[in-house]
Design a protein around this motif. Sequence first.
Motif, short mmCIF file in Angstrom:
data_model
loop_
_atom_site.label_atom_id
_atom_site.label_comp_id
_atom_site.label_asym_id
_atom_site.label_seq_id
_atom_site.Cartn_x
_atom_site.Cartn_y
_atom_site.Cartn_z
N LEU A 114 6.09 1.08 -10.87
CA LEU A 114 5.75 0.30 -9.71
C LEU A 114 6.24 -1.31 -9.65
O LEU A 114 6.61 -1.78 -8.50
N LYS A 115 6.36 -2.05 -10.87
CA LYS A 115 6.89 -3.30 -11.00
C LYS A 115 8.40 -3.40 -10.48
O LYS A 115 8.54 -4.13 -9.80
N LYS A 116 9.15 -2.30 -11.15
CA LYS A 116 10.52 -2.49 -10.57
C LYS A 116 10.74 -2.11 -9.00
O LYS A 116 11.71 -2.76 -8.55
N GLU A 117 9.90 -1.38 -8.42
CA GLU A 117 10.15 -0.95 -7.37
C GLU A 117 9.67 -2.18 -6.31
O GLU A 117 10.30 -2.30 -5.21
N SER A 154 0.88 -1.07 0.09
CA SER A 154 -0.08 -0.04 0.15
C SER A 154 1.03 1.35 0.05
O SER A 154 0.44 2.25 -0.57
N ALA A 155 1.92 1.21 0.80
CA ALA A 155 2.89 2.34 0.87
C ALA A 155 3.56 2.69 -0.60
O ALA A 155 3.65 3.80 -1.21
N MET A 156 3.80 1.67 -1.25
CA MET A 156 4.38 1.87 -2.70
C MET A 156 3.19 2.34 -3.62
O MET A 156 3.74 3.09 -4.63
N LEU A 157 1.97 1.85 -3.68
CA LEU A 157 0.96 2.60 -4.29
C LEU A 157 1.11 3.82 -3.96
O LEU A 157 0.72 4.65 -4.93
N ALA A 158 1.08 4.36 -2.76
CA ALA A 158 1.16 5.88 -2.34
C ALA A 158 2.36 6.51 -2.86
O ALA A 158 2.01 7.73 -3.30
N GLY A 159 3.21 5.96 -2.86
CA GLY A 159 4.59 6.64 -3.36
C GLY A 159 4.44 6.73 -5.07
O GLY A 159 4.79 7.65 -5.42
#
Length: 501
Positions: free
Chosen positions: A456-459, A442-447
């Motif tokens: 997104l995939k690489k992260e 969820s934090a990655m989505l926020a970022g």
Amino acid sequence: MPQYLLGVDIGTQGTKTCLYHENGALVASAFEASRLIEPEVGAIEQDPEEILMSVVRTIRSVVEKSSVKSSDVAAIGMDGQMAGIMAIDENFDAVTPYDSWLDTRCDPEIAIMKKEAGQRIIELTGAPVSYNHGPKVLRWKRRYPEIYQKAAKFVLPVTYVAGKLCRLKADQAYLDYTCMHFSGFGDVRNMRWSDELLAHFAVDPEKMPRIAAPWEVVGRLTKNAAQMCGLTENVIVCAGAGDQAATAFGAGIVEEGLAFDVAGTASVFASCTRRFSPDTENETILYARSILPELWLPLAYIGGGGLCIRWIRDIFREDNEAISYETLAREAEKISAGSDKLMFVPHFSGRVCPNDPYVRGSFMGLSYRHNRAHMYRAVMESIGYEYATYSRILWNLTHETPREVYAIGGGSKSDLFNQIKSDILGVEYAALDVSDTGSWGSAMLAGYAAGIYPDLKKEAQKHVNITRRFKPDASVYEVYQPKVSLYKESVTALHDIYRKL
């Protein structure tokens, strides 16, 4: 200046909020247990206001625990329970409790939907009818028409919380596409509502929220919400995702050839594929969308698999205190595969995949030679046997056998549990070192919503860290295969027995 991200996981057992540095480092976390309300047999609800305030309090807690300036928090991403539903009015106020995925009062509506359009629902939504949105909405419509009329939109807890934090109106309500397989009325392939299914069950299309991408910015914190959370006004809030989608994403399940096992409250087994192939034959697999729209996460789960392990642990006490999981695991390691002909069925509140409300939990084959170690191992093996049923259907649907299974959740800390499942499935297991993959997803989505992460995939792939691997033992695998077949027969037999009780 570095930026920080909040990942909020609104789970069944409670709300967990984590504050992350943009480099992925966990800065602080907070947890608040849920209050599950049981007004009658088969009923499990939650108070939406309690869910909202648990999010507010845990956000404030992590901000206060950290040395991070509130002005450096860029965005909030949330994930949450996927299969339950609640209703809001035009002002985004709750008009029903949150009807949990553990609530079984919609059994009559499940039967109606299965009889009238069961196969078509699977074809369009990707999942069989179960304790999810469709039957729950139909229950409100059939039995409580006055409440149904008050409902402007049916939404998930994540949407309700986002709406209150950002002061949204009902026409801004949304359902993120990772939860569409539970909708009962959706066209998941085309990411829209099915006019056909809504019309068939006479459900008002206007009561359905719009479909949103998980990273879509749905609003910003109001001044009042920001003050309550200990943040600054206008912090970005993105749509978020279902808990299983966020968990898979946070674990790096972003390419074909991987599977994952969430050993949590629910025991979830899933694979990752580009192929959409609904399980119309077995009515067992739920074809969910990944956060990455080109991928699918077909899955199945045991409603309370993890709770069964806690239950058996709590039964055995020494000096009036529960024995540790580690102690029971050391004892169970000494027991041979198959637990000396002892078998357990983990469906304490009915089977979910496929839906069968009549099956209940049971030990079979108990004798005087069995002790707590046998029973503990048998509970673990039962989850492996259930997974074996799921995996065989999955491999046939996707035409793929995964190269490895990523193990996450509290149960993944047990080497014995991982090895048992690896041996039963005949697939290598890899335990990850991140337990809060849902909040991190969820934090990655926020970022991404805030423009911090360009890909997104690489992260997601960048943060995968495997700590332990478990390879299947070919000889033990052979011992387990007849047990898998016997387990399936046992579940069928229990259906017939408990239906008569």
